[in-house]
Design a protein around this motif. Structure first.
Motif, PDB file in Angstrom:
ATOM      1  N   GLY A   1      -0.333 -13.118   2.102  1.00  0.00           N
ATOM      2  CA  GLY A   1       0.049 -11.730   1.867  1.00  0.00           C
ATOM      3  C   GLY A   1       1.363 -11.600   1.124  1.00  0.00           C
ATOM      4  N   ILE A   2       1.868 -12.708   0.586  1.00  0.00           N
ATOM      5  CA  ILE A   2       3.166 -12.703  -0.084  1.00  0.00           C
ATOM      6  C   ILE A   2       2.982 -12.424  -1.572  1.00  0.00           C
ATOM      7  N   SER A   3       3.711 -11.428  -2.041  1.00  0.00           N
ATOM      8  CA  SER A   3       3.639 -11.036  -3.442  1.00  0.00           C
ATOM      9  C   SER A   3       4.802 -11.677  -4.201  1.00  0.00           C
TER      10      SER A   3
ATOM     11  N   ASP B   1       3.731  -6.683  -0.384  1.00  0.00           N
ATOM     12  CA  ASP B   1       3.615  -5.387  -1.043  1.00  0.00           C
ATOM     13  C   ASP B   1       3.357  -4.331   0.029  1.00  0.00           C
ATOM     14  N   LEU B   2       3.386  -3.071  -0.375  1.00  0.00           N
ATOM     15  CA  LEU B   2       3.329  -1.980   0.599  1.00  0.00           C
ATOM     16  C   LEU B   2       2.066  -2.023   1.445  1.00  0.00           C
ATOM     17  N   GLU B   3       0.911  -2.249   0.835  1.00  0.00           N
ATOM     18  CA  GLU B   3      -0.337  -2.239   1.595  1.00  0.00           C
ATOM     19  C   GLU B   3      -0.387  -3.400   2.583  1.00  0.00           C
ATOM     20  N   THR B   4       0.125  -4.556   2.187  1.00  0.00           N
ATOM     21  CA  THR B   4       0.168  -5.697   3.106  1.00  0.00           C
ATOM     22  C   THR B   4       1.084  -5.400   4.287  1.00  0.00           C
ATOM     23  N   LYS B   5       2.231  -4.767   4.026  1.00  0.00           N
ATOM     24  CA  LYS B   5       3.136  -4.367   5.114  1.00  0.00           C
ATOM     25  C   LYS B   5       2.402  -3.479   6.108  1.00  0.00           C
ATOM     26  N   ARG B   6       1.680  -2.499   5.595  1.00  0.00           N
ATOM     27  CA  ARG B   6       0.951  -1.570   6.477  1.00  0.00           C
ATOM     28  C   ARG B   6      -0.067  -2.306   7.326  1.00  0.00           C
TER      29      ARG B   6
END
Length: 268
Positions: free
Chosen positions: A23-25, A219-224
């Motif tokens: 999940g790392i951008s 990224d934002l979606e991964t954080k969520r």
């Protein structure tokens, strides 16, 4: 072999892989990091390009884990962002200390310095009352290091003197220059390989969750998605702590901000 170079096309392969697995951008600026951290493995396997090594990763899960370990390991140290430990000691623990077994989760523990800092703080505050700490990371390599509880004495400079004396054993003789975290402290802790970017195993519930210095890579979606997976494991009234450089603004609206970087789950 001296001409080993990471092409833009190869970098894109690694960037896509680490996004999917962890999940790392990764930004374009991370290309030298990828190149530098993987070069030794490529040479150890007698390969001739980053493309050859990528093809090896696609068929060898153990080597894929090794590459993920190398690309996701980040700097850490004892009592990093000390205000969090002050808040834990002065605000959170006095409030929770009389409950049944206190459970804390260090969700991205790296080589263990954060987890042991939490453990020392909890042990000092709760005394003989029951508590336990789960420390997890995506990297199996750093977890192996963390489990040993063995560090250089030079790493101890940020540990408060009273805690250093009480919970760290100074190496002598051939072990001079090292320190070992007291086994009685380590026995309260469990280190477990967990990928926050995938479905979580059965872990039980926690009064406090630390997730620091990791969401800056998402990224934002991964954080969520990561917070959404972890949130059911936080008890009502429990605390969720991120680093001072991170925020849950726009990530999660189910937690209430207590002070910057520290959130609380409302009571049902």
């Amino acid at each position: 072999m001296n001409n080993l170079a990471l092409s833009d096309k190869e970098f894109e392969q690694y960037r896509s892989m680490i996004l999917e697995v962890a999940g790392i951008s990764m930004s374009d600026a991370k290309k030298p990091l990828v190149s530098g951290r993987l070069a030794k493995r490529i040479r150890q396997h007698d390969l001739f390009s980053y493309g050859d090594y990528f093809r090896l990763l696609m068929r060898d899960r153990a080597e894929l884990q090794m590459a993920v370990d190398l690309l996701t390991t980040n700097e850490t140290y004892f009592f990093r962002e000390p205000k969090h430990f002050g808040f834990l000691r002065e605000r959170i623990l006095p409030e929770l200390v009389n409950r049944t077994t206190l459970r804390v989760w260090s969700g991205a523990c790296s080589t263990g310095e954060e987890a042991y800092s939490i453990a020392m703080t909890v042990a000092e505050a709760v005394g003989n009352r029951p508590w336990e700490l789960l420390a997890s990371d995506l990297s199996t390599r750093v977890l192996d290091k963390a489990r040993t509880g063995l560090y250089r004495m030079a790493d101890a400079e940020d540990i408060p003197r009273s805690l250093l004396v009480k919970y760290c054993l100074k190496g002598v003789g051939e072990h001079s220059g090292t320190m070992l975290i007291d086994p009685t402290l380590r026995n309260r802790m469990r280190f477990q390989h967990i990928n926050l970017n995938a479905a979580l195993p059965e872990l039980g519930e926690f009064e406090v969750i630390f997730l620091r210095n990791v969401m800056i890579y998402f990224d934002l979606e991964t954080k969520r998605q990561v917070v959404r997976r972890m949130l059911p494991l936080l008890k009502p009234g429990g605390y969720f702590i991120v680093s001072h450089s991170e925020s849950l603004n726009g990530v999660c609206d189910e937690l209430q901000l207590v002070v910057p970087s520290i959130y609380r789950k409302p009571h049902a």
